[in-house]
Motif scaffolding. Sequence first.
Motif, PDB file in Angstrom:
ATOM      1  N   SER A 174       0.833  -1.198   0.000  1.00  0.00           N
ATOM      2  CA  SER A 174       0.000   0.000   0.000  1.00  0.00           C
ATOM      3  C   SER A 174       0.872   1.253   0.000  1.00  0.00           C
ATOM      4  CB  SER A 174      -0.884  -0.005   1.250  1.00  0.00           C
ATOM      5  OG  SER A 174      -1.408   1.268   1.498  1.00  0.00           O
ATOM      6  N   TRP A 175       0.615   2.142  -0.973  1.00  0.00           N
ATOM      7  CA  TRP A 175       1.316   3.432  -1.001  1.00  0.00           C
ATOM      8  C   TRP A 175       1.031   4.212   0.274  1.00  0.00           C
ATOM      9  CZ3 TRP A 175       5.145   4.742  -3.960  1.00  0.00           C
ATOM     10  CH2 TRP A 175       5.262   4.263  -5.257  1.00  0.00           C
ATOM     11  N   GLY A 176      -0.239   4.260   0.660  1.00  0.00           N
ATOM     12  CA  GLY A 176      -0.631   5.058   1.821  1.00  0.00           C
ATOM     13  C   GLY A 176       0.017   4.593   3.110  1.00  0.00           C
ATOM     14  N   THR A 177      -0.042   3.297   3.343  1.00  0.00           N
ATOM     15  CA  THR A 177       0.536   2.754   4.577  1.00  0.00           C
ATOM     16  C   THR A 177       2.048   2.930   4.599  1.00  0.00           C
ATOM     17  OG1 THR A 177      -1.236   1.133   4.765  1.00  0.00           O
ATOM     18  CG2 THR A 177       0.792   0.666   5.972  1.00  0.00           C
ATOM     19  N   GLY A 233       3.935   4.973   2.803  1.00  0.00           N
ATOM     20  CA  GLY A 233       4.306   6.388   2.833  1.00  0.00           C
ATOM     21  C   GLY A 233       4.103   7.010   4.201  1.00  0.00           C
ATOM     22  N   THR A 234       3.001   6.653   4.851  1.00  0.00           N
ATOM     23  CA  THR A 234       2.737   7.159   6.200  1.00  0.00           C
ATOM     24  C   THR A 234       3.795   6.648   7.180  1.00  0.00           C
ATOM     25  OG1 THR A 234       0.372   7.250   5.742  1.00  0.00           O
ATOM     26  CG2 THR A 234       1.025   7.259   8.059  1.00  0.00           C
TER      27      THR A 234
END
Length: 85
Positions: A37-40, A42-43
């Motif tokens: 996941s990009w979001g996970t 990246g976060t």
Amino acid sequence: MPASIELIGSVAATITTFAWLPQIIKILRDKQTSDISWGTTGTLAAGVLLWIIYGLFIGSWPLVLANVVTFLFIATILGLKLRYG
């Protein structure tokens, strides 16, 4: 701080830092990152970067070093996601 507490922190940092190596190896072997996941990721990278800054402010070089290595591993995963994504 007692040496036993420092040892616990050092072992924890080593385990959580190098926990990313199997993921990197799997990505390199399979050349597939659709499950990442990009979001996970990246976060998580942003949070680790803040840990590095925090460690610099309080002068904790073990904290800084562990998180720099972790950040490099996470950045590698993001780079591989760009390449194979």
